[in-house]
Scaffold this motif. Structure first.
Motif, PDB file in Angstrom:
ATOM      1  N   LEU A  84      86.069 -26.493  24.108  1.00  0.00           N
ATOM      2  CA  LEU A  84      84.899 -26.127  24.310  1.00  0.00           C
ATOM      3  C   LEU A  84      84.463 -26.444  25.925  1.00  0.00           C
ATOM      4  CD1 LEU A  84      82.634 -23.761  23.722  1.00  0.00           C
ATOM      5  CD2 LEU A  84      81.292 -25.839  22.648  1.00  0.00           C
ATOM      6  N   GLN A  85      84.757 -27.712  26.115  1.00  0.00           N
ATOM      7  CA  GLN A  85      84.209 -28.337  27.357  1.00  0.00           C
ATOM      8  C   GLN A  85      85.218 -27.797  28.295  1.00  0.00           C
ATOM      9  OE1 GLN A  85      83.966 -32.632  27.293  1.00  0.00           O
ATOM     10  NE2 GLN A  85      85.266 -32.648  29.193  1.00  0.00           N
ATOM     11  N   GLN A  86      86.628 -27.589  28.021  1.00  0.00           N
ATOM     12  CA  GLN A  86      87.472 -26.735  29.013  1.00  0.00           C
ATOM     13  C   GLN A  86      86.893 -25.483  29.379  1.00  0.00           C
ATOM     14  OE1 GLN A  86      91.342 -26.333  27.560  1.00  0.00           O
ATOM     15  NE2 GLN A  86      91.945 -25.045  29.102  1.00  0.00           N
ATOM     16  N   THR A  87      86.439 -24.642  28.313  1.00  0.00           N
ATOM     17  CA  THR A  87      85.821 -23.513  28.786  1.00  0.00           C
ATOM     18  C   THR A  87      84.672 -23.605  29.678  1.00  0.00           C
ATOM     19  OG1 THR A  87      86.782 -22.666  26.739  1.00  0.00           O
ATOM     20  CG2 THR A  87      85.019 -21.272  27.612  1.00  0.00           C
ATOM     21  N   LEU A  88      83.729 -24.288  29.382  1.00  0.00           N
ATOM     22  CA  LEU A  88      82.426 -24.442  30.079  1.00  0.00           C
ATOM     23  C   LEU A  88      82.757 -25.087  31.607  1.00  0.00           C
ATOM     24  CD1 LEU A  88      80.116 -25.816  27.381  1.00  0.00           C
ATOM     25  CD2 LEU A  88      80.068 -23.579  28.251  1.00  0.00           C
ATOM     26  N   ILE A  89      83.659 -26.045  31.751  1.00  0.00           N
ATOM     27  CA  ILE A  89      83.888 -26.513  33.087  1.00  0.00           C
ATOM     28  C   ILE A  89      84.472 -25.416  33.816  1.00  0.00           C
ATOM     29  CG2 ILE A  89      85.330 -28.187  34.213  1.00  0.00           C
ATOM     30  CD1 ILE A  89      84.664 -30.285  32.197  1.00  0.00           C
ATOM     31  N   HIS A 108      75.148 -29.466  22.005  1.00  0.00           N
ATOM     32  CA  HIS A 108      74.440 -30.187  23.584  1.00  0.00           C
ATOM     33  C   HIS A 108      75.456 -31.442  24.045  1.00  0.00           C
ATOM     34  CE1 HIS A 108      71.069 -27.985  21.820  1.00  0.00           C
ATOM     35  NE2 HIS A 108      71.162 -27.170  23.045  1.00  0.00           N
ATOM     36  N   ILE A 109      75.997 -32.114  22.992  1.00  0.00           N
ATOM     37  CA  ILE A 109      77.085 -32.976  23.252  1.00  0.00           C
ATOM     38  C   ILE A 109      77.930 -32.447  24.574  1.00  0.00           C
ATOM     39  CG2 ILE A 109      78.711 -34.610  22.702  1.00  0.00           C
ATOM     40  CD1 ILE A 109      77.629 -34.726  19.797  1.00  0.00           C
ATOM     41  N   VAL A 110      78.487 -31.467  24.096  1.00  0.00           N
ATOM     42  CA  VAL A 110      79.418 -30.817  25.351  1.00  0.00           C
ATOM     43  C   VAL A 110      78.773 -30.485  26.693  1.00  0.00           C
ATOM     44  CG1 VAL A 110      81.161 -28.987  25.747  1.00  0.00           C
ATOM     45  CG2 VAL A 110      80.955 -29.970  23.539  1.00  0.00           C
ATOM     46  N   LEU A 111      77.708 -29.905  26.322  1.00  0.00           N
ATOM     47  CA  LEU A 111      76.982 -29.415  27.424  1.00  0.00           C
ATOM     48  C   LEU A 111      76.411 -30.570  28.297  1.00  0.00           C
ATOM     49  CD1 LEU A 111      74.787 -26.789  25.934  1.00  0.00           C
ATOM     50  CD2 LEU A 111      76.236 -26.198  27.894  1.00  0.00           C
ATOM     51  N   GLU A 112      76.010 -31.719  27.906  1.00  0.00           N
ATOM     52  CA  GLU A 112      75.689 -32.844  28.704  1.00  0.00           C
ATOM     53  C   GLU A 112      76.738 -33.308  29.260  1.00  0.00           C
ATOM     54  OE1 GLU A 112      72.556 -34.639  29.228  1.00  0.00           O
ATOM     55  OE2 GLU A 112      72.368 -32.483  29.222  1.00  0.00           O
ATOM     56  N   LYS A 113      77.956 -33.446  28.659  1.00  0.00           N
ATOM     57  CA  LYS A 113      79.181 -33.872  29.454  1.00  0.00           C
ATOM     58  C   LYS A 113      79.637 -32.894  30.521  1.00  0.00           C
ATOM     59  CE  LYS A 113      81.630 -36.411  25.733  1.00  0.00           C
ATOM     60  NZ  LYS A 113      83.097 -36.302  24.946  1.00  0.00           N
ATOM     61  N   VAL A 114      79.741 -31.814  30.409  1.00  0.00           N
ATOM     62  CA  VAL A 114      79.793 -30.719  31.380  1.00  0.00           C
ATOM     63  C   VAL A 114      78.708 -30.916  32.571  1.00  0.00           C
ATOM     64  CG1 VAL A 114      79.774 -28.352  32.015  1.00  0.00           C
ATOM     65  CG2 VAL A 114      80.727 -29.007  30.036  1.00  0.00           C
ATOM     66  N   LEU A 165      94.025 -17.111  35.595  1.00  0.00           N
ATOM     67  CA  LEU A 165      94.342 -17.648  34.162  1.00  0.00           C
ATOM     68  C   LEU A 165      93.376 -18.042  33.526  1.00  0.00           C
ATOM     69  CD1 LEU A 165      97.931 -18.733  34.948  1.00  0.00           C
ATOM     70  CD2 LEU A 165      97.360 -16.808  33.942  1.00  0.00           C
ATOM     71  N   GLY A 166      92.327 -18.630  34.265  1.00  0.00           N
ATOM     72  CA  GLY A 166      91.302 -19.470  33.789  1.00  0.00           C
ATOM     73  C   GLY A 166      90.388 -18.840  32.826  1.00  0.00           C
ATOM     74  N   LEU A 167      89.925 -17.824  32.935  1.00  0.00           N
ATOM     75  CA  LEU A 167      88.991 -16.918  32.208  1.00  0.00           C
ATOM     76  C   LEU A 167      89.908 -16.374  31.215  1.00  0.00           C
ATOM     77  CD1 LEU A 167      86.657 -15.141  34.619  1.00  0.00           C
ATOM     78  CD2 LEU A 167      86.240 -17.019  33.294  1.00  0.00           C
ATOM     79  N   SER A 168      91.199 -16.083  31.379  1.00  0.00           N
ATOM     80  CA  SER A 168      91.751 -15.400  30.070  1.00  0.00           C
ATOM     81  C   SER A 168      91.886 -16.684  28.941  1.00  0.00           C
ATOM     82  CB  SER A 168      93.132 -14.908  30.574  1.00  0.00           C
ATOM     83  OG  SER A 168      93.984 -14.546  29.642  1.00  0.00           O
ATOM     84  N   ILE A 169      92.271 -17.827  29.446  1.00  0.00           N
ATOM     85  CA  ILE A 169      92.384 -18.997  28.654  1.00  0.00           C
ATOM     86  C   ILE A 169      91.154 -19.150  28.036  1.00  0.00           C
ATOM     87  CG2 ILE A 169      92.799 -21.484  28.461  1.00  0.00           C
ATOM     88  CD1 ILE A 169      94.728 -21.001  30.691  1.00  0.00           C
ATOM     89  N   CYS A 170      90.016 -19.153  28.633  1.00  0.00           N
ATOM     90  CA  CYS A 170      88.619 -19.298  28.130  1.00  0.00           C
ATOM     91  C   CYS A 170      88.487 -18.235  26.926  1.00  0.00           C
ATOM     92  CB  CYS A 170      87.620 -18.960  29.175  1.00  0.00           C
ATOM     93  SG  CYS A 170      87.575 -20.476  30.238  1.00  0.00           S
ATOM     94  N   GLN A 171      88.835 -16.871  27.243  1.00  0.00           N
ATOM     95  CA  GLN A 171      88.618 -15.984  26.312  1.00  0.00           C
ATOM     96  C   GLN A 171      89.305 -16.348  24.947  1.00  0.00           C
ATOM     97  OE1 GLN A 171      86.519 -13.988  24.854  1.00  0.00           O
ATOM     98  NE2 GLN A 171      87.023 -12.129  26.536  1.00  0.00           N
ATOM     99  N   THR A 172      90.786 -16.823  25.180  1.00  0.00           N
ATOM    100  CA  THR A 172      91.607 -17.163  24.020  1.00  0.00           C
ATOM    101  C   THR A 172      90.860 -18.264  23.120  1.00  0.00           C
ATOM    102  OG1 THR A 172      93.461 -16.512  25.295  1.00  0.00           O
ATOM    103  CG2 THR A 172      93.828 -17.811  23.397  1.00  0.00           C
ATOM    104  N   ILE A 173      90.337 -19.357  23.880  1.00  0.00           N
ATOM    105  CA  ILE A 173      89.766 -20.270  23.268  1.00  0.00           C
ATOM    106  C   ILE A 173      88.463 -19.990  22.337  1.00  0.00           C
ATOM    107  CG2 ILE A 173      88.475 -22.572  23.540  1.00  0.00           C
ATOM    108  CD1 ILE A 173      90.101 -23.105  25.743  1.00  0.00           C
ATOM    109  N   ILE A 174      87.739 -19.153  22.920  1.00  0.00           N
ATOM    110  CA  ILE A 174      86.474 -18.539  22.263  1.00  0.00           C
ATOM    111  C   ILE A 174      86.768 -17.793  21.116  1.00  0.00           C
ATOM    112  CG2 ILE A 174      84.394 -17.581  22.462  1.00  0.00           C
ATOM    113  CD1 ILE A 174      84.559 -20.040  23.640  1.00  0.00           C
TER     114      ILE A 174
END
Length: 360
Positions: free
Chosen positions: A248-253, A210-216, A323-332
């Motif tokens: 993870l913050q990059q993915t959520l944002i 939730h630290i990341v979720l609160e930042k987002v 490109l954004g969602l492809s990068i998100c998929q790679t991160i996860i």
């Protein structure tokens, strides 16, 4: 009230005795008014409701969205011709969805026509099959794009170097053209780097999700010109897990900003967390994991790109790079997790599954 309970119990026993061979699959019996008069224990589990709560309800009162229409059922009562449908998605009023095979047949109880509906849930088999196919396609597309990116990047370096050497030999007026070449070469190099995806492994640390979720949440509030409503729906009981906070913050944002670009005023985005059990991630059965959902009530993602949404260069927006969602998929994937999306007009939900530390 006591008499009502006794009557329901007697009704239930009556149908159980009359249906000895249909107790493995989920069975729902409708009377000639198309109201539920019996459900077996397997159907109670499938519908997450007891027989007492389902008795005398219609299909429309149980399901929010279903292809089982009244006309087909009435025709079944008249003609006695049974029908079956495979790969049917049924949605409940709480937005829970299940995929089933349905068989509808005509039966007679006490000289009255009834309809017997049999439901066989196939979510897990379908999900594993779809995930394996999409994973294979995603990896093939990613490898192809990376190969092309490397082929483009190598001559770009030579092009930029030649322009720099040429720049030294030209007068001030002509240097405008070499500066343009260098600028465009740098722009293409940046695009190619993004195509290649993250070039650093995640820095894993055990911490609260939730630290990341609160930042987002706070960052999104600061940049919210459309005044979109942001909702937090957290499960505080989720224990700490291991992940890279920045990635993870990059993915959520990225996912939240994609949603904000297609939403208008008076729409909402919900950040939701839950502990999920018995999930399939990359073909493995995971007992317990953290589930992060980003839900919006916008127009939805076009159906024709939903199966390729996480492929490089696929975008639902005219100005999107894909490109954004492809990068998100790679991160996860680097987190040994899973990212997927379900969308229809009025509800789009991106879900991230991250195994707890014992699984990761």
């Amino acid at each position: 009230m006591a008499n009502h309970r006794v009557n329901l119990k007697q009704i239930k026993l009556h149908y159980q005795h009359a249906l000895p061979n249909q107790m493995v699959t989920a069975v729902v019996v409708l009377d000639h008014n198309l109201r539920i008069c019996y459900v077996n224990p397997a159907a109670e589990a499938l519908l997450v409701k007891s027989f007492n709560k389902l008795y005398r309800l219609t299909i429309a009162q149980v399901f929010y969205n279903t292809p089982i229409n009244t006309r087909r059922l009435e025709q079944l009562l008249t003609t006695g011709q049974e029908f079956s449908d495979s790969d049917v998605t049924i949605e409940f009023f709480d937005h829970r969805q299940i995929t089933v095979e349905i068989t509808a047949s005509s039966v007679t109880f006490e000289q009255c026509p009834h309809i017997l509906l049999e439901f066989k849930q196939i979510d897990q088999q379908k999900q594993i099959s779809d995930e394996a196919f999409q994973q294979q396609q995603w990896e093939s597309a990613r490898d192809l794009i990376r190969g092309l990116a490397h082929e483009i990047k190598n001559p770009l370096g030579g092009l930029r170097g030649a322009a720099q050497l040429l720049d030294k030999e030209l007068n001030i007026e002509q240097r405008e053209y070499t500066a343009m070449i260098i600028e465009q070469a740098d722009r293409l190099t940046d695009l190619v780097d993004r195509l290649l995806g993250p070039n650093q492994l995640p820095i894993m640390k055990t911490q609260n999700i939730h630290i990341v979720l609160e930042k987002v949440f706070k960052l999104t509030q600061f940049d919210n010109p459309k005044n979109i409503t942001l909702v937090r729906d957290y499960d505080p009981s989720i224990p700490e897990i291991t992940f890279d906070q920045d990635k993870l913050q990059q993915t959520l944002i990225n996912i939240v900003h994609n949603a904000m670009q297609v939403l208008q005023n008076q729409h909402s985005i919900t950040l939701k967390t839950r502990a999920a059990n018995n999930k399939t991630i990359n073909g493995k059965r995971i007992k317990l994991c953290a589930q992060i959902s980003i839900i919006d009530d916008g127009p939805g993602i076009p159906e024709h790109i939903q199966s390729t949404l996480f492929y490089p260069m696929v975008s639902g927006r005219a100005a999107g790079t894909g490109l954004g969602l492809s990068i998100c998929q790679t991160i996860i994937h680097q987190h040994q997790g899973k990212l997927y999306c379900k969308s229809r007009p009025g509800r789009t939900e991106f879900t991230i599954l991250l195994p707890f530390n014992s699984e990761n």
